[in-house]
Design a protein around this motif. Structure first.
Motif, PDB file in Angstrom:
ATOM      1  N   GLN A  14       3.677   4.642 -31.717  1.00 59.66           N
ATOM      2  CA  GLN A  14       4.446   5.853 -32.015  1.00 59.66           C
ATOM      3  C   GLN A  14       5.934   5.535 -32.100  1.00 59.66           C
ATOM      4  OE1 GLN A  14       3.422   9.214 -29.465  1.00 59.66           O
ATOM      5  NE2 GLN A  14       1.524   8.192 -28.842  1.00 59.66           N
ATOM      6  N   LYS A  15       6.564   6.066 -33.109  1.00 60.15           N
ATOM      7  CA  LYS A  15       8.020   5.994 -33.268  1.00 60.15           C
ATOM      8  C   LYS A  15       8.520   7.418 -33.484  1.00 60.15           C
ATOM      9  CE  LYS A  15       8.493   1.319 -34.000  1.00 60.15           C
ATOM     10  NZ  LYS A  15       9.445   0.398 -33.375  1.00 60.15           N
ATOM     11  N   ARG A  28       2.734  -2.017 -40.390  1.00 59.65           N
ATOM     12  CA  ARG A  28       2.708  -0.794 -41.200  1.00 59.65           C
ATOM     13  C   ARG A  28       3.600   0.287 -40.578  1.00 59.65           C
ATOM     14  NH1 ARG A  28      -2.041  -0.643 -44.340  1.00 59.65           N
ATOM     15  NH2 ARG A  28      -1.371   1.367 -45.199  1.00 59.65           N
ATOM     16  N   LEU A  29       3.616   0.347 -39.244  1.00 63.65           N
ATOM     17  CA  LEU A  29       4.463   1.324 -38.570  1.00 63.65           C
ATOM     18  C   LEU A  29       5.937   1.050 -38.864  1.00 63.65           C
ATOM     19  CD1 LEU A  29       4.690   3.756 -36.704  1.00 63.65           C
ATOM     20  CD2 LEU A  29       4.548   2.196 -34.746  1.00 63.65           C
ATOM     21  N   GLU A  30       6.332  -0.217 -38.815  1.00 61.08           N
ATOM     22  CA  GLU A  30       7.718  -0.567 -39.121  1.00 61.08           C
ATOM     23  C   GLU A  30       8.047  -0.253 -40.578  1.00 61.08           C
ATOM     24  OE1 GLU A  30      10.062  -1.283 -37.166  1.00 61.08           O
ATOM     25  OE2 GLU A  30       8.935  -1.644 -35.321  1.00 61.08           O
ATOM     26  N   PHE A  32       6.555   3.554 -28.743  1.00 61.60           N
ATOM     27  CA  PHE A  32       5.364   3.040 -28.082  1.00 61.60           C
ATOM     28  C   PHE A  32       4.646   2.105 -29.045  1.00 61.60           C
ATOM     29  CE2 PHE A  32       6.090   7.200 -26.127  1.00 61.60           C
ATOM     30  CZ  PHE A  32       6.084   6.871 -24.786  1.00 61.60           C
ATOM     31  N   ALA A  33       4.476   0.868 -28.634  1.00 62.09           N
ATOM     32  CA  ALA A  33       3.816  -0.101 -29.499  1.00 62.09           C
ATOM     33  C   ALA A  33       2.343   0.250 -29.668  1.00 62.09           C
ATOM     34  CB  ALA A  33       3.946  -1.505 -28.904  1.00 62.09           C
ATOM     35  N   PHE A  50      -1.793   2.052 -21.290  1.00 63.43           N
ATOM     36  CA  PHE A  50      -1.058   1.217 -20.339  1.00 63.43           C
ATOM     37  C   PHE A  50      -1.971   0.183 -19.688  1.00 63.43           C
ATOM     38  CE2 PHE A  50       2.513   4.490 -19.507  1.00 63.43           C
ATOM     39  CZ  PHE A  50       3.356   3.849 -20.421  1.00 63.43           C
ATOM     40  N   VAL A  51      -3.174   0.602 -19.289  1.00 66.09           N
ATOM     41  CA  VAL A  51      -4.080  -0.338 -18.631  1.00 66.09           C
ATOM     42  C   VAL A  51      -4.478  -1.457 -19.581  1.00 66.09           C
ATOM     43  CG1 VAL A  51      -6.247  -0.593 -17.369  1.00 66.09           C
ATOM     44  CG2 VAL A  51      -4.930   1.515 -17.132  1.00 66.09           C
TER      45      VAL A  51
END
Length: 423
Positions: free
Chosen positions: A223-224, A304-306, A335-336, A372-373
């Motif tokens: 997420q960006k 793709r997100l970038e 969030f990566a 996170f886990v």
């Protein structure tokens, strides 16, 4: 870290008790029940304490060891035959939104409880311990940020900083945990997690639309988030000709379309959303001179997100120049993408196949503790349909059959990871 996938007699694995699972969910939902059929049980409130107490009562009845860490995460451990083995963990959260439903998060915890009960009922001994966790403050509606407990546990968030966070009334996390008796001191190491599985309602419409029972979750979208301010010139709506206007809202409208177009051209798995607009001065006969807006971009592939971010930046610059607007684009969250571990994914897929359940690969567009886990241990998620794809809503609903099917998959996947001691 690698996961050791064990072989075992799959035919001997029992089915979970559908009625018992459903009843646990309904019993939990009474704590904070709303008039519209939902649940309001926010983190670290008195109702949260009651729900935690009930979970502990249930787990102690199954012979589990209970541990509570400094951020209030709650761990119920069923020992394995190998005391040195790292645990196979499952769980989710039991805090809700102010107008939440009965199933978001709660299903993952109650599914874990049902795994414990089923193992005990059928006398199944695992090699590795089985652990069910209730993550503290996943929703983030009373205390920001969301996924606080799992973030601290995995080292993504700083404990002292999170304990100092305050709600709208100035109460800190530390004070709230102390007030409900869940300011724990047990040391629970993330190094002792062999694998993590999380069952969850989809919170989206895809499984229902495809008439599919199990979503095999490949990972969570990165997420960006951005805040964008467009600045034009307020002017009278009557005397100002169209070609001489500097209309900030017109520029914003073009960028709403651009964000959606960029997401549509980066399928599959791309999402693009403008969810917030604030128009100034907000008068019907004044050309808007300033617009504040949010931009939310998501994708499973980092590259793709970038690329989507780069395209949005270009679109903002082009619209601002053409419309004569000032612009300020500010990143607010990053969030990566989090791909899940292939052995865990395969354990979920195999379990669905063995059970004869319809299943499909899917991605998670929402945040979950498994994200996170998954950064410190092999992880995967199991999705089941929810009615209309509706969640974070009092009318949130799921069928008992689908919930039990997801729990059956969870049980088999966990046994595959933990290993079964043959009698």
């Amino acid at each position: 870290m690698t996961i050791a996938i064990e072989s075992f007699q799959r035919a001997a694995v029992p089915r979970v008790d559908q009625h018992r699972l459903w009843q646990s969910l309904m019993d939990l939902a009474r704590l904070g029940a709303t008039a519209k059929g939902g649940v309001n049980r926010q983190a670290m409130t008195e109702l949260d304490r009651q729900a935690r107490d009930l979970f502990i009562q249930w787990c102690r009845a199954e012979g589990c060891e209970i541990r509570i860490d400094a951020i209030g995460n709650l761990f119920a451990r069923r020992p394995g035959s190998d005391p040195q083995a790292a645990a196979v963990m499952t769980g989710s959260h039991i805090d809700t939104q102010p107008t939440g439903g009965k199933f978001d998060g709660c299903y993952g915890v109650m599914a874990g409880l049902e795994v414990l009960r089923s193992l005990n009922q059928h006398g199944i001994q695992t090699r590795a311990p089985i652990e069910v966790v209730v993550w503290s403050n996943e929703e983030g509606c009373r205390f920001a940020p969301c996924m606080m407990g799992s973030g601290v546990f995995t080292g993504q968030l700083e404990l002292d900083e999170m304990l100092a966070r305050c709600d709208a009334d100035g109460v800190s996390v530390a004070e709230a945990l102390q007030a409900i008796g869940y300011a724990g001191s047990d040391a629970v190491s993330p190094d002792q997690v062999q694998a993590y599985f999380e069952a969850h309602i989809e919170q989206g419409p895809i499984l229902e639309d495809r008439d599919t029972t199990i979503g095999v979750v490949l990972g969570a979208l990165g997420q960006k988030w951005f805040d964008l301010v467009l600045t034009g010139v307020e002017a009278h709506a009557g005397p100002t000709p169209m070609h001489l206007r500097k209309d900030a809202l017109l520029g914003a409208a073009e960028l709403v379309q651009a964000v959606n177009r960029i997401a549509e051209t980066n399928q599959p798995d791309a999402r693009g959303t403008v969810g917030y607009l604030n128009v100034h001065p907000g008068s019907r006969n004044v050309i808007p001179g300033r617009v504040e807006m949010s931009i939310d971009l998501r994708h499973l592939c980092p590259e793709r997100l970038e690329a989507m971010v780069a395209d949005v930046r270009l679109a903002v610059a082009e619209v601002a120049q053409r419309r004569g607007l000032g612009q300020r684009l500010t990143p607010t969250a990053d969030f990566a993408p989090q791909p899940f571990a292939e052995p865990c994914i395969e354990a979920v897929r195999d379990a669905a196949r063995e059970l004869g359940l319809s299943h499909m690969d899917i991605v998670s567009g929402a945040g979950h503790d498994a994200i996170f886990v998954g950064r410190i241990a092999p992880a995967a998620m199991i999705f089941v349909p929810c009615e209309g794809g509706i969640s974070h809503n009092e009318i949130e609903n799921a069928s008992a059959e689908h919930l039990a099917a997801g729990c059956d998959v969870l049980l088999r996947a966990m046994l595959r990871a933990a290993g079964v001691v043959e009698s």
